[in-house]
Design a protein around this motif. Structure first.
Motif, PDB file in Angstrom:
ATOM      1  N   ASP A 237      91.462 -50.347 -23.983  1.00 55.60           N
ATOM      2  CA  ASP A 237      91.004 -50.946 -25.052  1.00 55.60           C
ATOM      3  C   ASP A 237      91.437 -50.181 -25.897  1.00 55.60           C
ATOM      4  O   ASP A 237      90.965 -50.172 -27.098  1.00 55.60           O
ATOM      5  CB  ASP A 237      89.265 -51.737 -25.257  1.00 55.60           C
ATOM      6  CG  ASP A 237      88.519 -52.098 -24.377  1.00 55.60           C
ATOM      7  OD1 ASP A 237      89.676 -52.816 -23.841  1.00 55.60           O
ATOM      8  OD2 ASP A 237      88.063 -51.718 -23.789  1.00 55.60           O
ATOM      9  N   ASP A 240      90.832 -51.210 -29.570  1.00 56.67           N
ATOM     10  CA  ASP A 240      89.453 -52.094 -29.975  1.00 56.67           C
ATOM     11  C   ASP A 240      88.480 -51.291 -29.135  1.00 56.67           C
ATOM     12  O   ASP A 240      87.955 -51.569 -28.799  1.00 56.67           O
ATOM     13  CB  ASP A 240      89.279 -53.111 -29.247  1.00 56.67           C
ATOM     14  CG  ASP A 240      87.564 -53.344 -29.884  1.00 56.67           C
ATOM     15  OD1 ASP A 240      87.002 -53.805 -30.691  1.00 56.67           O
ATOM     16  OD2 ASP A 240      86.983 -55.120 -28.982  1.00 56.67           O
ATOM     17  N   LEU A 242      85.827 -49.022 -29.942  1.00 53.79           N
ATOM     18  CA  LEU A 242      84.570 -48.726 -30.963  1.00 53.79           C
ATOM     19  C   LEU A 242      83.707 -48.924 -29.363  1.00 53.79           C
ATOM     20  O   LEU A 242      82.395 -48.158 -28.907  1.00 53.79           O
ATOM     21  CB  LEU A 242      84.524 -48.605 -31.960  1.00 53.79           C
ATOM     22  CG  LEU A 242      83.820 -48.124 -33.088  1.00 53.79           C
ATOM     23  CD1 LEU A 242      83.642 -46.353 -32.325  1.00 53.79           C
ATOM     24  CD2 LEU A 242      83.431 -47.999 -33.783  1.00 53.79           C
ATOM     25  N   PRO A 243      83.654 -49.794 -29.482  1.00 53.96           N
ATOM     26  CA  PRO A 243      82.408 -50.449 -28.276  1.00 53.96           C
ATOM     27  C   PRO A 243      82.495 -49.719 -26.658  1.00 53.96           C
ATOM     28  O   PRO A 243      81.846 -48.946 -26.404  1.00 53.96           O
ATOM     29  CB  PRO A 243      82.940 -52.360 -27.461  1.00 53.96           C
ATOM     30  CG  PRO A 243      83.630 -52.232 -28.964  1.00 53.96           C
ATOM     31  CD  PRO A 243      84.121 -51.259 -29.116  1.00 53.96           C
ATOM     32  N   GLY A 244      84.115 -49.655 -26.053  1.00 53.84           N
ATOM     33  CA  GLY A 244      83.312 -49.471 -24.503  1.00 53.84           C
ATOM     34  C   GLY A 244      83.635 -47.899 -24.818  1.00 53.84           C
ATOM     35  O   GLY A 244      83.151 -46.952 -24.083  1.00 53.84           O
ATOM     36  N   SER A 246      81.701 -45.991 -26.857  1.00 56.13           N
ATOM     37  CA  SER A 246      79.919 -45.953 -27.382  1.00 56.13           C
ATOM     38  C   SER A 246      79.967 -46.129 -26.074  1.00 56.13           C
ATOM     39  O   SER A 246      78.781 -45.339 -26.185  1.00 56.13           O
ATOM     40  CB  SER A 246      79.466 -47.062 -28.743  1.00 56.13           C
ATOM     41  OG  SER A 246      80.502 -47.031 -30.316  1.00 56.13           O
ATOM     42  N   GLU A 247      79.893 -46.995 -25.089  1.00 54.90           N
ATOM     43  CA  GLU A 247      79.334 -47.481 -24.474  1.00 54.90           C
ATOM     44  C   GLU A 247      78.929 -46.210 -23.372  1.00 54.90           C
ATOM     45  O   GLU A 247      78.414 -46.076 -22.731  1.00 54.90           O
ATOM     46  CB  GLU A 247      79.786 -48.470 -23.347  1.00 54.90           C
ATOM     47  CG  GLU A 247      78.673 -48.810 -22.107  1.00 54.90           C
ATOM     48  CD  GLU A 247      79.539 -50.042 -21.544  1.00 54.90           C
ATOM     49  OE1 GLU A 247      80.048 -50.615 -22.291  1.00 54.90           O
ATOM     50  OE2 GLU A 247      79.039 -50.171 -20.640  1.00 54.90           O
ATOM     51  N   GLY A 250      77.573 -42.859 -25.061  1.00 52.18           N
ATOM     52  CA  GLY A 250      75.858 -43.279 -24.625  1.00 52.18           C
ATOM     53  C   GLY A 250      75.133 -42.487 -23.154  1.00 52.18           C
ATOM     54  O   GLY A 250      74.347 -42.805 -23.460  1.00 52.18           O
TER      55      GLY A 250
ATOM     56  N   LEU B 242      77.939 -54.565 -32.454  1.00 51.75           N
ATOM     57  CA  LEU B 242      78.730 -53.465 -30.843  1.00 51.75           C
ATOM     58  C   LEU B 242      78.590 -52.533 -30.731  1.00 51.75           C
ATOM     59  O   LEU B 242      78.653 -51.912 -29.618  1.00 51.75           O
ATOM     60  CB  LEU B 242      80.588 -54.349 -31.094  1.00 51.75           C
ATOM     61  CG  LEU B 242      80.592 -54.436 -28.898  1.00 51.75           C
ATOM     62  CD1 LEU B 242      80.156 -54.641 -28.573  1.00 51.75           C
ATOM     63  CD2 LEU B 242      82.425 -55.636 -29.519  1.00 51.75           C
ATOM     64  N   SER B 246      75.993 -51.268 -27.905  1.00 54.35           N
ATOM     65  CA  SER B 246      77.077 -51.381 -27.051  1.00 54.35           C
ATOM     66  C   SER B 246      76.666 -49.186 -26.518  1.00 54.35           C
ATOM     67  O   SER B 246      76.856 -48.214 -25.306  1.00 54.35           O
ATOM     68  CB  SER B 246      79.028 -50.351 -27.524  1.00 54.35           C
ATOM     69  OG  SER B 246      78.870 -51.588 -27.493  1.00 54.35           O
ATOM     70  N   GLU B 247      76.374 -48.454 -27.194  1.00 57.30           N
ATOM     71  CA  GLU B 247      76.344 -47.013 -27.337  1.00 57.30           C
ATOM     72  C   GLU B 247      74.515 -47.177 -26.417  1.00 57.30           C
ATOM     73  O   GLU B 247      74.202 -45.594 -24.974  1.00 57.30           O
ATOM     74  CB  GLU B 247      75.487 -46.289 -28.049  1.00 57.30           C
ATOM     75  CG  GLU B 247      75.699 -44.380 -28.762  1.00 57.30           C
ATOM     76  CD  GLU B 247      75.212 -43.766 -29.280  1.00 57.30           C
ATOM     77  OE1 GLU B 247      76.151 -43.963 -30.562  1.00 57.30           O
ATOM     78  OE2 GLU B 247      74.339 -42.715 -29.427  1.00 57.30           O
ATOM     79  N   GLY B 250      74.377 -48.183 -23.070  1.00 57.18           N
ATOM     80  CA  GLY B 250      75.152 -46.946 -22.017  1.00 57.18           C
ATOM     81  C   GLY B 250      74.581 -45.901 -22.470  1.00 57.18           C
ATOM     82  O   GLY B 250      74.044 -45.213 -21.297  1.00 57.18           O
ATOM     83  N   TYR B 251      73.724 -45.475 -23.043  1.00 54.83           N
ATOM     84  CA  TYR B 251      72.350 -44.271 -22.855  1.00 54.83           C
ATOM     85  C   TYR B 251      71.153 -44.682 -21.890  1.00 54.83           C
ATOM     86  O   TYR B 251      70.761 -44.175 -20.651  1.00 54.83           O
ATOM     87  CB  TYR B 251      72.175 -44.148 -23.967  1.00 54.83           C
ATOM     88  CG  TYR B 251      70.814 -42.836 -23.966  1.00 54.83           C
ATOM     89  CD1 TYR B 251      71.215 -41.761 -24.635  1.00 54.83           C
ATOM     90  CD2 TYR B 251      69.514 -43.343 -24.066  1.00 54.83           C
ATOM     91  CE1 TYR B 251      70.223 -40.783 -24.739  1.00 54.83           C
ATOM     92  CE2 TYR B 251      68.636 -42.124 -23.652  1.00 54.83           C
ATOM     93  CZ  TYR B 251      69.264 -41.031 -24.441  1.00 54.83           C
ATOM     94  OH  TYR B 251      68.350 -40.064 -24.516  1.00 54.83           O
TER      95      TYR B 251
END
Lengths: 260, 260
Positions: A237, A240, A242-244, A246-247, A250, B242, B246-247, B250-251
């Motif tokens: 991505d 785009d 930020l979501p992936g 961020s995940e 995390g 998002l 997402s973070e 993921g955490y």
């Protein structure tokens, strides 16, 4: 700008100060500007950056490089490295160290042509800047695996070592945790990611959704008191991110917290 | 649509099939449409949804509710619950169960006026739908803490229990892990989140950046083979959810993977 609050939740479980730090390899943000890269890194609470050339071109003058460094410092972040930098000629080796000195980098994440490694070693000795050679997996004739890097540097200055890309390690059919144990003494930087297959066809995915055993890998770093930086290189991505990303961040933080 | 691939990385470490499942409490997405809520839930690889009234209004007819249910099922997701639903009159209690029956929900996450709890218990018995009473922390006169819920339901049908909101639990100065242990037999649903202070002033933050010991809490659920769903209720950044959601997801996945 105010001082960053770097995920205070993590330190709550920390019994000592030896935890490794997290960073972002800016290739992840290759379709974003430097300003946006800084903004996203801050939002994600990540303290360290390694820049790729689209964010700090190799052709920049020393003064321009120092301007980038200042902008990053002023944002409360630490520009610790740059890469991946390819060094195929003597000129490119010299320029990589000039660039790294101008930015006061701790480490060049690099791919030096093997014939130039004596020159690289001399410059490591004279500048004190480390060189972490990046393994690129199947299709890389010179540095496909962590072992292929290790064998070429093991008798050299200890500041020449490995930037272990765990995605490319998994893609070549090796277990990143086992490889990190084997070559730990030369582990100078890490590209953290996940891939959906343990073969050359493996594509990058959000960390935790792929096949890499991330807890096992991070446990090796924790148990051995890894002192380098673990940088996220998120390739999915690209427009785009930020979501992936961020995940992925995390997930790594959750693993680290649970390992305490 | 294709079947969802739910973070296969997790199952890799799983030694049994008793792991609890993850969900999203759609209050998180209160500023998004139902369609966007479904899209984001799919992107995040989360299989379960509990809807708040902005996504499935309490005034909907049975036919309209069944339309929402079908849309969610067609997207490969499981609509398992709804809430938080306030029940302050007999009419509101009756309507909550009508609504839940129309959507074939497993659980109502609710706040029934205490004087109506006999009626709620009767409807739990006649419909088989569980009621998980949500603790709201300081300022909630009736159900501030997990204990305040437990004391009111402990001698009733076991399908009346607690939706433990760990943010509000922390905000009232209690440790969510310890509370989960104490009231585990009545733990029917969970709102997973993090807050930046263990006081009434605590604000929600990305999971892992706050003060809640998330690994300790999830370890209680894992060790006791919690069979319910753990739903993310992310209240920060309601118009740009998002990255933080997402973070947070993921955490939690990282913690769960590391606990295997």
């Amino acid at each position: 700008m105010p001082a960053l609050m770097i995920h205070p939740g993590r330190t709550r479980f920390s019994s000592n100060a030896t935890d490794f730090q997290l960073g972002i390899a800016s290739y992840s943000l290759r379709n974003y500007t430097l300003d946006k890269t800084i903004e996203i890194t801050r939002r994600l609470g990540i303290p360290n950056l390694a820049l790729k050339s689209m964010h700090m071109p190799l052709e920049m003058t020393d003064a321009e490089i120092k301007g980038v460094k200042k902008k990053i410092n002023d944002a409360g972040l630490n520009l610790y490295g740059a890469g991946v930098i390819y060094m195929n000629t003597e000129e490119e080796v010299k320029n990589a160290f000039r660039y790294a000195q101008a930015a006061d980098l701790k480490v060049i994440i690099g791919v030096p042509k093997y014939e130039l490694i004596d020159m690289v070693e001399e410059l490591v000795k004279s500048t004190g800047i480390k060189v972490a050679i990046h393994n690129h997996g199947p299709g890389d004739d010179v540095y496909p695996s962590p072992e292929s890097v290790y064998e070429k540097v093991k008798n050299r200055d200890p500041r020449i070592g490995l930037c272990m890309d765990i995605g490319h390690t998994e893609r070549i059919g090796l277990d990143p945790a086992a490889e990190a144990k084997k070559y730990f003494p030369r582990l100078l930087d890490v590209h953290l990611k996940d891939v959906d297959k343990s073969t050359a066809e493996g594509d990058t995915v959000e960390i935790g959704r792929g096949v890499i055993n991330i807890p096992a890998f991070l446990k090796v770093l924790k148990d051995r008191n890894y002192e380098g930086i673990v940088s996220f290189e998120y390739e999915k991505d690209p427009d785009d991110i930020l979501p992936g990303l961020s995940e992925s961040i995390g997930y790594a933080r959750g693993v680290i917290a649970a390992l305490q």
